[in-house]
Design an enzyme around this catalytic site. Structure first.
Site, short mmCIF file in Angstrom:
data_model
loop_
_atom_site.label_atom_id
_atom_site.label_comp_id
_atom_site.label_asym_id
_atom_site.label_seq_id
_atom_site.Cartn_x
_atom_site.Cartn_y
_atom_site.Cartn_z
N CYS A 295 43.71 29.34 73.20
CA CYS A 295 43.56 29.39 74.84
C CYS A 295 43.81 30.65 75.61
O CYS A 295 42.68 31.18 76.01
CB CYS A 295 44.41 28.09 75.37
SG CYS A 295 43.17 27.42 76.83
N HIS B 270 45.16 24.10 71.30
CA HIS B 270 46.32 23.92 71.56
C HIS B 270 46.97 23.65 70.34
O HIS B 270 47.61 22.88 70.17
CB HIS B 270 46.81 23.54 72.75
CG HIS B 270 47.41 24.09 74.43
ND1 HIS B 270 47.78 25.19 74.57
CD2 HIS B 270 45.92 24.33 75.02
CE1 HIS B 270 47.18 25.32 75.70
NE2 HIS B 270 45.97 25.38 75.53
N GLU C 55 50.00 24.01 69.02
CA GLU C 55 51.01 24.10 69.03
C GLU C 55 51.14 22.72 69.42
O GLU C 55 53.08 22.57 69.36
CB GLU C 55 51.85 25.75 70.02
CG GLU C 55 51.38 25.26 71.25
CD GLU C 55 50.01 25.76 71.67
OE1 GLU C 55 49.40 25.82 70.94
OE2 GLU C 55 49.84 25.45 73.36
N1 GLN Z 1 42.38 28.08 82.54
C1 GLN Z 1 43.50 29.26 82.30
C2 GLN Z 1 42.82 30.83 81.84
O1 GLN Z 1 42.09 30.48 82.37
C3 GLN Z 1 43.78 29.18 80.66
C4 GLN Z 1 43.96 27.38 80.29
C5 GLN Z 1 45.20 27.46 78.98
O2 GLN Z 1 45.45 28.52 78.23
N2 GLN Z 1 45.67 26.31 78.94
O3 GLN Z 1 43.84 31.53 81.90
#
Ligand code: GLN
Length: 185
Positions: A78, A168, A170
């Site tokens: 992410c 995610h 994890e």
């Molecule tokens: N929205 C976050 C970003 O732009 C990422 C979200 C996340 O890691 N769950 O960095």
């Protein structure tokens, strides 16, 4: 035993540490370049990529991190995927350019901030994927391979030693993502 660092400046690092231990890694929280040097690979967790960038600059870790990626594998989940990308939009920000992908931040929109989906993969069967304010991978370079798609977009990709997921792993009990990363070390 392989030592895998988890960048622990901000975000979801503790859950990654536990997930790595479940697949037999010696997991280490990393906050300095010296700690990074002890690692065979590194995980960049989810969180807020803009905040992570600020902290990386503050701690003088941006360049050491990029250099680490020139010789050893990095997995970004992410926000970590956003940091690894070649280009970032929504809005544009600096990135490590270690994987030839273009990402758009928060691209699923406010209404669909978070969701859990079951996604098919060719090599790991159907997996549960948790998306939290996830980016969308809008472009992948020729040398990037896609491991899984969701809703027509790549959500798990890799290039050479590096790997990204926009979800995610994890947070779910299936360890296939972390295991796949361990196989790269
Ligand atoms: N929205 C976050 C970003 O732009 C990422 C979200 C996340 O890691 N769950 O960095």
């Amino acid at each position: 035993m392989k030592t895998v660092g988890v960048l622990a400046l901000q975000g979801d690092f503790d859950a990654h540490r536990r997930a790595l231990e479940r697949v037999g890694a010696c997991a280490l929280e990393v906050r300095t370049a010296i700690e990074m040097d002890h690692c065979d690979g590194l995980v960049l967790p989810g969180g807020e990529s803009t905040t992570m960038l600020k902290l990386l600059a503050q701690e003088n870790l941006f360049e050491p991190l990029r250099r680490f990626g020139h010789t050893r594998p990095i997995y970004g989940s992410c926000a970590g995927a956003i940091l690894l990308a070649r280009t970032v939009a929504g809005p544009a920000q600096k990135s490590l350019n270690l994987l030839d992908i273009s990402v758009e931040r928060n691209a699923y929109g406010r209404q669909l901030d978070s969701r859990i989906a079951r996604i098919p993969t060719a090599e790991h069967g159907e997996i549960e994927a948790v998306f939290i304010r996830a980016p969308i991978i809008r472009r992948v370079g020729d040398s990037v391979s896609i491991v899984a798609m969701y809703d027509g977009d790549p959500v798990w990709a890799e290039q050479g030693p590096h790997m990204v997921t926009t979800f995610h792993p994890e947070l779910t009990s299936d360890s296939c993502v972390h295991r796949r990363f361990m196989d790269k070390l």
